[in-house]
Design a protein around this motif. Sequence first.
Motif, short mmCIF file in Angstrom:
data_model
loop_
_atom_site.label_atom_id
_atom_site.label_comp_id
_atom_site.label_asym_id
_atom_site.label_seq_id
_atom_site.Cartn_x
_atom_site.Cartn_y
_atom_site.Cartn_z
N THR A 191 0.61 -1.19 0.13
CA THR A 191 -0.02 -0.03 0.03
C THR A 191 0.74 1.24 -0.05
N LYS A 192 2.18 1.11 0.13
CA LYS A 192 3.09 2.08 -0.09
C LYS A 192 4.43 2.08 -1.03
N TYR A 246 -8.14 13.63 5.82
CA TYR A 246 -7.97 12.56 6.55
C TYR A 246 -9.38 11.70 6.91
N LYS A 249 -9.92 9.97 3.68
CA LYS A 249 -9.29 8.71 3.33
C LYS A 249 -8.22 8.52 4.42
N PRO A 250 -8.37 8.16 5.55
CA PRO A 250 -7.23 8.11 6.68
C PRO A 250 -5.91 7.64 6.28
N ASN A 251 -6.02 6.66 5.43
CA ASN A 251 -4.91 5.68 5.06
C ASN A 251 -3.93 5.97 3.80
N SER A 252 -4.49 7.34 3.51
CA SER A 252 -3.79 7.77 2.27
C SER A 252 -2.27 7.65 2.37
N TYR A 253 -1.51 7.20 1.37
CA TYR A 253 -0.10 7.16 1.33
C TYR A 253 0.38 8.58 1.15
N GLN A 256 0.37 10.58 4.36
CA GLN A 256 1.35 10.29 5.39
C GLN A 256 2.64 10.72 4.97
#
Length: 302
Positions: A191-192, A246, A249-253, A256
């Motif tokens: 995912t990253k 956030y 889409k809290p898990n956005s690469y 981060q």
Amino acid sequence: MKSNPILVTLFLLALSSLQVVKAQELNCQISVTSRQVEGTDRQIYNSLQTALYEFMNNRKWSSYSFTIDERIECTMMFTISDRVSVDQFKGTLNVVLRRPVYKSSYYSPLLNHIDRDIEFKYIEFESLEFNDNSFISELTGLLAYYANIAIGLDFDSFQLMGGTPFFEKAMNIVNMAQSSAFTGWKAFEGTKNRYWLAENLTNSSYSKLREFLYNYHRLGLDVMSENVDGGRQAITESLELLRQAYRDKPNSYLLQLILDSKRDEFINVYSGAPDNEKVTVVNLLKEIDPANGSKYQKILEK
């Protein structure tokens, strides 16, 4: 009447001094370290470093004209951890990008990213070739990908959505690299990685993050040299875009990566803010970056 050759020479020199020296887009410092690799053939890493430097800095990546002072500042640090074969290398790449702030000597970090999926083939003294329409090699594809990401992020910070053409080029490289035998280019590999960074930058669902880049830098930091409170207020408003992104889409690469590059700068920007503003910002930053909430406490302590 004969012209004086000395006067003609002086005139031409004076004329040339008035011309603006044009340069390529990037001022990219390259380093290649190989301390973890056994063997005595160290010259190949020096040759690789020179080849990478010339490829990144001598190639024209856009149709825009840059002066020497306008070049985009970046650093690429290759750490070779394994020489898999005579011509195949494996390691990591740290890409650091920074942007000048208007009327100051300060450079603001735009990206500080470590790509841990670096593997490529390189034959010493072989010319590095790249084509926009085909994936010739892992190494030049990798370099071109990060060149476009760097230019795109820089353009986004000066013009709203200004980096779009470069992010699209980076995504095109990702698409062409789907047949690559090496990792980092495919969605299912994690995912990253390079796929997800280009995807986030070209997906309209993440447009608030790119809007943040413009508002924060152009309307915020660039204003602070002449109007500290006004610039900081614009920065606070830009942080609301991060909060919205956030919550969406809290898990956005991409989110981060932005937080990783800006965390220390946020703390410095608000060190001189009024107490009520500090409290508001600390609560906001703790919401969008909960794993680093304790670091933002420093804002309240200054």
